[in-house]
Write a protein that holds these residues in place. Sequence first.
Motif, mmCIF file in Angstrom:
data_model
loop_
_atom_site.group_PDB
_atom_site.id
_atom_site.type_symbol
_atom_site.label_atom_id
_atom_site.label_comp_id
_atom_site.label_asym_id
_atom_site.label_seq_id
_atom_site.Cartn_x
_atom_site.Cartn_y
_atom_site.Cartn_z
ATOM 1 N N ALA A 1 0.839 -1.202 0.000
ATOM 2 C CA ALA A 1 0.000 0.000 0.000
ATOM 3 C C ALA A 1 0.874 1.253 0.000
ATOM 4 C CB ALA A 1 -0.928 -0.022 1.205
ATOM 5 N N GLY A 2 2.107 1.133 -0.479
ATOM 6 C CA GLY A 2 3.023 2.282 -0.465
ATOM 7 C C GLY A 2 3.201 2.789 0.956
ATOM 8 N N GLY A 3 3.180 4.108 1.118
ATOM 9 C CA GLY A 3 3.386 4.715 2.434
ATOM 10 C C GLY A 3 2.285 4.405 3.437
ATOM 11 N N ALA A 4 1.159 3.899 2.955
ATOM 12 C CA ALA A 4 0.053 3.564 3.873
ATOM 13 C C ALA A 4 0.223 2.175 4.485
ATOM 14 C CB ALA A 4 -1.283 3.642 3.118
ATOM 15 N N ALA A 56 -4.797 -1.948 12.048
ATOM 16 C CA ALA A 56 -4.022 -0.709 12.162
ATOM 17 C C ALA A 56 -4.411 0.265 11.051
ATOM 18 C CB ALA A 56 -2.535 -1.027 12.073
ATOM 19 N N PRO A 57 -4.407 1.578 11.372
ATOM 20 C CA PRO A 57 -4.728 2.562 10.326
ATOM 21 C C PRO A 57 -3.563 2.747 9.353
ATOM 22 C CG PRO A 57 -4.197 3.658 12.402
ATOM 23 C CD PRO A 57 -4.193 2.182 12.683
ATOM 24 N N SER A 58 -3.857 3.250 8.154
ATOM 25 C CA SER A 58 -2.815 3.615 7.183
ATOM 26 C C SER A 58 -1.669 4.249 7.943
ATOM 27 C CB SER A 58 -3.353 4.641 6.180
ATOM 28 O OG SER A 58 -4.514 4.173 5.550
ATOM 29 N N ALA A 59 -0.439 3.779 7.704
ATOM 30 C CA ALA A 59 0.705 4.203 8.522
ATOM 31 C C ALA A 59 0.989 5.696 8.369
ATOM 32 C CB ALA A 59 1.931 3.396 8.144
ATOM 33 N N ASN A 60 0.584 6.265 7.239
ATOM 34 C CA ASN A 60 0.906 7.671 6.976
ATOM 35 C C ASN A 60 -0.262 8.621 7.275
ATOM 36 O OD1 ASN A 60 -0.699 6.673 5.014
ATOM 37 N ND2 ASN A 60 0.533 7.348 3.271
ATOM 38 N N LEU A 61 -1.214 8.160 8.079
ATOM 39 C CA LEU A 61 -2.368 9.004 8.426
ATOM 40 C C LEU A 61 -1.897 10.128 9.365
ATOM 41 C CD1 LEU A 61 -5.315 8.467 7.572
ATOM 42 C CD2 LEU A 61 -5.641 7.253 9.723
ATOM 43 N N SER A 62 -2.311 11.355 9.092
ATOM 44 C CA SER A 62 -1.912 12.456 9.973
ATOM 45 C C SER A 62 -2.648 12.304 11.308
ATOM 46 C CB SER A 62 -2.292 13.794 9.333
ATOM 47 O OG SER A 62 -3.703 13.917 9.347
ATOM 48 N N GLN A 63 -2.153 13.036 12.320
ATOM 49 C CA GLN A 63 -2.744 12.884 13.652
ATOM 50 C C GLN A 63 -4.233 13.223 13.665
ATOM 51 O OE1 GLN A 63 -0.496 15.129 16.478
ATOM 52 N NE2 GLN A 63 0.419 13.276 17.349
ATOM 53 N N ARG A 105 -6.330 13.104 11.222
ATOM 54 C CA ARG A 105 -7.126 12.109 10.504
ATOM 55 C C ARG A 105 -7.162 10.781 11.257
ATOM 56 N NH1 ARG A 105 -8.849 13.353 5.674
ATOM 57 N NH2 ARG A 105 -8.384 11.409 4.556
ATOM 58 N N GLU A 106 -6.189 10.570 12.108
ATOM 59 C CA GLU A 106 -6.234 9.369 12.946
ATOM 60 C C GLU A 106 -7.321 9.507 14.019
ATOM 61 O OE1 GLU A 106 -2.474 7.639 13.858
ATOM 62 O OE2 GLU A 106 -3.363 6.278 15.331
ATOM 63 N N VAL A 107 -7.566 10.735 14.459
ATOM 64 C CA VAL A 107 -8.664 10.955 15.412
ATOM 65 C C VAL A 107 -9.993 10.562 14.753
ATOM 66 C CG1 VAL A 107 -9.946 12.716 16.694
ATOM 67 C CG2 VAL A 107 -7.437 12.763 16.682
ATOM 68 N N ASP A 108 -10.187 10.994 13.505
ATOM 69 C CA ASP A 108 -11.416 10.625 12.784
ATOM 70 C C ASP A 108 -11.504 9.110 12.604
ATOM 71 O OD1 ASP A 108 -11.856 13.291 12.617
ATOM 72 O OD2 ASP A 108 -11.672 13.455 10.431
ATOM 73 N N PHE A 109 -10.369 8.485 12.348
ATOM 74 C CA PHE A 109 -10.327 7.020 12.195
ATOM 75 C C PHE A 109 -10.829 6.356 13.481
ATOM 76 C CE2 PHE A 109 -8.050 2.985 12.781
ATOM 77 C CZ PHE A 109 -8.238 2.344 11.567
ATOM 78 N N LYS A 110 -10.379 6.895 14.622
ATOM 79 C CA LYS A 110 -10.793 6.295 15.906
ATOM 80 C C LYS A 110 -12.279 6.506 16.165
ATOM 81 C CE LYS A 110 -6.295 6.132 18.042
ATOM 82 N NZ LYS A 110 -5.245 6.971 18.639
ATOM 83 N N PRO A 151 -5.801 15.266 -3.255
ATOM 84 C CA PRO A 151 -5.348 16.278 -2.294
ATOM 85 C C PRO A 151 -6.034 16.148 -0.927
ATOM 86 C CG PRO A 151 -5.883 17.270 -4.415
ATOM 87 C CD PRO A 151 -6.302 15.840 -4.492
ATOM 88 N N ASP A 152 -7.302 15.682 -0.891
ATOM 89 C CA ASP A 152 -7.987 15.614 0.405
ATOM 90 C C ASP A 152 -7.836 14.251 1.088
ATOM 91 O OD1 ASP A 152 -9.559 14.201 -1.350
ATOM 92 O OD2 ASP A 152 -11.468 14.965 -0.585
ATOM 93 N N GLN A 153 -7.160 13.310 0.447
ATOM 94 C CA GLN A 153 -6.858 12.030 1.107
ATOM 95 C C GLN A 153 -5.378 11.713 0.856
ATOM 96 O OE1 GLN A 153 -9.830 8.719 1.171
ATOM 97 N NE2 GLN A 153 -10.629 9.695 -0.652
ATOM 98 N N PRO A 154 -4.494 12.538 1.431
ATOM 99 C CA PRO A 154 -3.072 12.415 1.067
ATOM 100 C C PRO A 154 -2.503 11.023 1.329
ATOM 101 C CG PRO A 154 -3.380 13.854 2.992
ATOM 102 C CD PRO A 154 -4.734 13.588 2.419
ATOM 103 N N GLU A 155 -3.053 10.317 2.336
ATOM 104 C CA GLU A 155 -2.476 9.000 2.670
ATOM 105 C C GLU A 155 -2.718 7.969 1.570
ATOM 106 O OE1 GLU A 155 -4.616 10.692 4.708
ATOM 107 O OE2 GLU A 155 -6.497 9.697 4.211
ATOM 108 N N LEU A 156 -3.760 8.198 0.763
ATOM 109 C CA LEU A 156 -4.092 7.214 -0.274
ATOM 110 C C LEU A 156 -3.689 7.702 -1.665
ATOM 111 C CD1 LEU A 156 -7.728 6.282 0.952
ATOM 112 C CD2 LEU A 156 -5.544 5.276 1.652
#
Length: 521
Positions: A91-94, A107-114, A116-121, A417-422
């Motif tokens: 998944a590249g950087g994710a 686990a969330p995409s490894a490159n998720l910003s902080q 966006r990780e809150v939204d993931f949780k 641009p709005d989903q940089p991790e993907l």
Amino acid sequence: MCPGLSAYKHFRVMPLLAFAFQPCGARLACMLRWIFLFCLLPVPALAQSPVLQDHHLSYAPRSAAELASAESRTTPTVDFSGPEPGENVPAGGATTPRSQDDRVFSAPSANLSQDREVDFKLGRALFHRPWSPAQGLSTPSDGLGPLFNARSCVACHIRDGRGHPPHNGDATSFLLKIAKTGENTGPDPVYGHQLQDLSVQGHAPEFKLRVTYKEFPVTLADGQTIKLRQPKYHVDQLGFGPLDKKTVISPRIAPQMIGLGLLEAIPVEDIVANADPLDADHNGISGRPQVVFSQEFNAPMLGRFGHKAAAATIKSQSAAAFANDIGISTPLHPQGWGDCTAAQNECRAASHGNSAVDGGTEISTEGLRFVTHYARNLGVPARPDAGAASILLGKKVFYKSGCSACHHPKFVTHKLPDQPELSARLIWPYTDMLLHDMGEGLADDFPEGVATGREWRTPPLWGIGLTQQVSGHNQLLHDGRARSLLEAILWHSGEAETAKRKVVSMSSAQRRALIAFLNSL
Ligand code: HEC
Ligand code: HEC
């Protein structure tokens, strides 16, 4: 036979597809229709259709150089002497670490910003929440059922992995979709889109599911015998009378949840480019895009999710799951009664949890956004062994056997641009996201969208080697009938008959290498 085919390159495909798959009565009318379509719907028209668009993504256009780079990075390899660049991080950087525990899919995409990780949780909390029945007083979280298959998403997508076929009376992570075929296609007039085997107090469940298996042997060229089991589904104790004679059922196991946002981010044109509906290259493999009408965007779109790719987006699939599997309303399915039909009036009249606090539904727009974001970002684990000699040998067998014709190794995702991790990731899902005729043995005779009763969407193979670790079993295929990777392969037929035969006739050393490669994914 059809002069001037190229003139139709930009013909609008959707109305034709709809026309093609309408039921037709008289045989002559059918024949004339197909001759007409054969002339109007050449491969170029499908492949270059300007109609199917990724309405669900805000993507930036790719420059000519980026397109060329994506094409060269996704060309299937012919060199099996070493790993390809990026192959160890599917998944590249994710990509997430390949941990040894049963939470490796969580686990969330490894490159998720902080942020966006809150939204993931927040999404995870909703995915895990066991919903409870409405109390009449309608607190914002209530509204389970009245009919349902499970109380939470995770009850089916167990540890974000796949479910299992009914076992010891537990049919939770498995469901039967139903549809009426014939003149008036659509949901069953009494039972709706699927059968629910659970219900809240005071309401009868729709049915009880039982499965029995009949085993039969398949002998491989080296003398080894493998037993396959053919399931039979028994729909017992129907609470609202017998099913309509024209209603057909389709058994489905809950699929694994990893990498879905990346699959959603593959440019539609890159998927359609691999379609070969008329098998123009005569390799026995056609591959057709699923096309579904999206209520979300009021437009025809490429179907991507579900075993027959009947959902265009993760959001629409999730909203349908809330409605049909759990009986929870969202802005996409605002009725509080889930899958209860007009014929089930007590069920429709029961109290529900739609509340002003959540914008008039049981889950708000925001809630659905969190769950969607969660489902988009369950990460794909790394492949540290991608470069091992034994794995590379298995990879070569995989390619040479024709598996990669459908289990398409790699794509580059849209620039988002709005989903940089993907965004703009080189990914290795091993699926072409297309529908294939897999033969009579796997057929469910259940048409869905443009898919016939023999067609299934190629499932991604990333993470498949971790099934045992996450799920404690290896029950594969759309209904979990296969008990190992080899059994899953031996069920392949139809367009995959030649590939399957290669596996039957290869040496046991080659077969071991193939399985080792699959296990490394
Ligand atoms: C009763 C079991 C069950 C429950 C509960 C359930 N699912 Fe599913 N899920 C399935 C099945 C079965 C499929 C395949 C559907 C198909 O083939 O059409 C699926 C497919 C999906 C997919 C598409 C996966 C893919 O690879 O194509 C997503 C996304 C998804 N579910 C999200 C959710 C969310 C979010 C929830 C909670 C709101 C949920 N599911 C609840 C059984 C379930
Ligand atoms: C014609 C396209 C096609 C070819 C060729 C093909 N597959 Fe598949 N494969 C599919 C489809 C479609 C399914 C899903 C069938 C189902 O669920 O009933 C599938 C399912 C699988 C599964 C189970 C996946 C899961 O999540 O349950 C495995 C493993 C697999 N294939 C491996 C292989 C291997 C190895 C080869 C080569 C020997 C191969 N396939 C060739 C289309 C193909």
